[in-house]
Scaffold this motif. Structure first.
Motif: not given
Length: 139
Positions: A11-15, A86
């Motif tokens: 995802d965009e948060k790096g998860r 993450l």
């Protein structure tokens, strides 16, 4: 033993959703760092400790580049309630992780690949190369 291949989107948060089949074997907390072939590696804590002990038992001068490579980028990974971990920006950059990610089991550890890079790597793993490697190991 970690086996199999699992495809996810980061995802965009790096998860990254870490495979449920792997989470039990990896433990509540494990280590992710950069690895060979421009991918990432996830080690269960026991395997990480084993590698650390091997490196400590060798000459620091001879292992310094290996230690720099592994330890400077290492992150503790703790899956959240949804099983996501993450991955920091430096790790994502090393492996070219932007969207499509493949997680593979490699026995005692897992590798995290950019899916396109993994597909390219698989194409290079021809029968002749595997046969030569197996002969080297005296299968």
């Amino acid at each position: 033993m970690l086996m199999g291949e699992y495809n996810y989107a980061i995802d965009e948060k790096g998860r990254l959703n870490f495979p449920a089949k792997f989470r039990d074997q990896m433990g509540k907390e494990f280590v992710v760092t950069r690895w060979l072939d421009d991918c990432l590696v996830a080690f269960p804590e026991s395997e990480w400790q084993r590698i650390t002990e091997i490196l400590k038992g060798k000459s620091m001068v001879k292992t310094r580049d290996i230690q720099r490579f592994l330890f400077s980028a290492a992150e503790e990974a703790v899956p959240d309630k949804q099983g996501r971990i993450l991955l920091g920006p430096a790790l994502r950059a090393h492996a070219g992780l932007e969207k499509e990610v493949t997680v593979i089991g490699v026995g005692s550890y897992a590798e995290i690949w950019n899916t396109a890079a993994w597909q390219k790597k698989q194409q290079s793993l021809g029968s002749a190369e595997i046969e030569a490697a197996m002969e080297e190991l005296e299968f």
